[in-house]
Write a protein that holds these residues in place. Structure first.
Motif, PDB file in Angstrom:
ATOM      1  N   CYS A 153       0.791  -1.223  -0.106  1.00  0.00           N
ATOM      2  CA  CYS A 153       0.123  -0.074   0.245  1.00  0.00           C
ATOM      3  C   CYS A 153       0.873   1.311   0.013  1.00  0.00           C
ATOM      4  CB  CYS A 153      -0.922   0.078   1.296  1.00  0.00           C
ATOM      5  SG  CYS A 153      -2.249  -1.238   1.077  1.00  0.00           S
ATOM      6  N   CYS A 155       2.061   5.062  -2.615  1.00  0.00           N
ATOM      7  CA  CYS A 155       1.536   6.120  -3.430  1.00  0.00           C
ATOM      8  C   CYS A 155       1.112   5.514  -4.815  1.00  0.00           C
ATOM      9  CB  CYS A 155       2.406   7.359  -3.676  1.00  0.00           C
ATOM     10  SG  CYS A 155       1.888   8.558  -4.733  1.00  0.00           S
ATOM     11  N   GLN A 158      -2.045   3.886  -4.826  1.00  0.00           N
ATOM     12  CA  GLN A 158      -3.258   4.791  -4.640  1.00  0.00           C
ATOM     13  C   GLN A 158      -3.461   5.757  -6.000  1.00  0.00           C
ATOM     14  OE1 GLN A 158      -2.524   7.958  -1.528  1.00  0.00           O
ATOM     15  NE2 GLN A 158      -4.590   7.604  -0.926  1.00  0.00           N
ATOM     16  N   SER A 179       3.138  -1.545   3.819  1.00  0.00           N
ATOM     17  CA  SER A 179       2.974  -0.137   3.256  1.00  0.00           C
ATOM     18  C   SER A 179       4.159   0.745   3.346  1.00  0.00           C
ATOM     19  CB  SER A 179       2.057   0.382   4.473  1.00  0.00           C
ATOM     20  OG  SER A 179       2.368   0.386   5.642  1.00  0.00           O
ATOM     21  N   ALA A 195      -6.750   4.299   2.257  1.00  0.00           N
ATOM     22  CA  ALA A 195      -6.570   5.316   1.446  1.00  0.00           C
ATOM     23  C   ALA A 195      -7.659   6.472   1.620  1.00  0.00           C
ATOM     24  CB  ALA A 195      -6.547   4.644  -0.014  1.00  0.00           C
ATOM     25  N   ASP A 199      -3.270  10.090   2.460  1.00  0.00           N
ATOM     26  CA  ASP A 199      -2.944  10.434   1.260  1.00  0.00           C
ATOM     27  C   ASP A 199      -1.339   9.885   1.428  1.00  0.00           C
ATOM     28  OD1 ASP A 199      -1.866  11.239  -1.055  1.00  0.00           O
ATOM     29  OD2 ASP A 199      -2.970  13.321  -0.988  1.00  0.00           O
TER      30      ASP A 199
END
Length: 265
Positions: A153, A155, A158, A179, A195, A199
């Motif tokens: 997990c 950027c 996302q 993460s 998420a 951010d």
């Protein structure tokens, strides 16, 4: 009478054996007609579609000779490491694809591009996927099983999520294994929940900015230290040079002494 029963039993046994051989022969002929890949099992589904089962075959690549009438393809429990961009070319009727329980860690861009118009169900569970590449899925809108993968997990994930056209229910199975940043401790949590409140991209940017500030401060400190040392070193040399000059006899004094000596003579 016993002999007659035995003869009937033998006749029935022979008939049953011939029937099985005929059925097997028909199946083999049917598979040959449809170009069933070697080692795979091809059959018809209830709705009449062609089912190709290549499960548990230790495959390291997707078979290249799949029938173009295939509607259900099972490639589960094999040794696949990646899906190339041309793996499913020529399968316009493929409706269900099972790639679960492999070792998939990478999906090439365009891996499912040829299935966007037909595929409805995709199983990628129990593999080694850490992120999702929108280029691999293209316009695919299938309901996708993404469970039991070591998702990272961060950027990148996302940013990828909004670009994917997969059935929205697919993303509920993306559970964080690790993460970035690690301090978030999102392990075991669904990514869509994490998420929503966090951010990842801003956190990474903030971390990058802090790192740059620390680096710049370090360089600034080194430059200042160098300048201080340089000035001190040159100052000490200047003082020594000045003291040396002071220790030398003055030229004017020497000239006056010379005149005085000549006058006396």
């Amino acid at each position: 009478m016993p002999m007659s029963c035995q003869a009937v039993a033998s006749c029935l046994s022979l008939t049953f054996t011939l029937l099985l051989l005929h059925i097997l022969d028909v199946c083999l002929c049917h598979q040959a007609e449809n170009g069933c890949p070697e080692g795979c099992v091809c059959s018809e589904s209830v709705d009449g579609g062609l089912v190709v089962r290549c499960s548990d075959m230790h495959l390291i690549a997707v078979p290249r000779d799949l029938p173009n009438t295939t509607q259900h393809l099972y490639l589960d429990n094999n040794l696949l490491l990646t899906i190339p961009s041309d793996a499913f070319i020529g399968l316009p009727l493929l409706f269900k694809l099972d790639l679960s329980h492999n070792r998939l860690a990478y999906l090439e861009p365009g891996a499912f591009q040829d299935l966007a118009d037909s595929l409805s169900s995709l199983d990628l569970s129990s593999n080694q996927l850490e992120t999702l590449d929108p280029k691999a899925f293209g316009d695919l809108r299938a309901q996708t099983n993404l469970s039991h993968n070591p998702w990272l997990c961060d950027c990148r994930l996302q940013l990828a999520m909004p670009q994917l056209l997969l059935d929205p229910s697919s993303f509920t199975e993306v559970v964080c294994n690790t993460s970035e940043p690690e301090a978030l401790e999102a392990q075991g949590m669904p990514f869509i929940l994490v998420a929503t409140d966090f951010d990842f991209c801003t956190a990474i940017q903030r971390t990058t900015d802090v790192a740059m500030l620390i680096t710049m401060f370090g360089w600034f400190t080194m430059v200042i230290s160098y300048l201080v040392c340089y000035v001190r070193h040159n100052q000490e040399d200047a003082i020594r040079h000045l003291e040396y000059l002071k220790s030398l006899p003055n030229r004017q004094s020497r000239y006056e002494e010379s005149l005085t000596l000549n006058t006396r003579l």
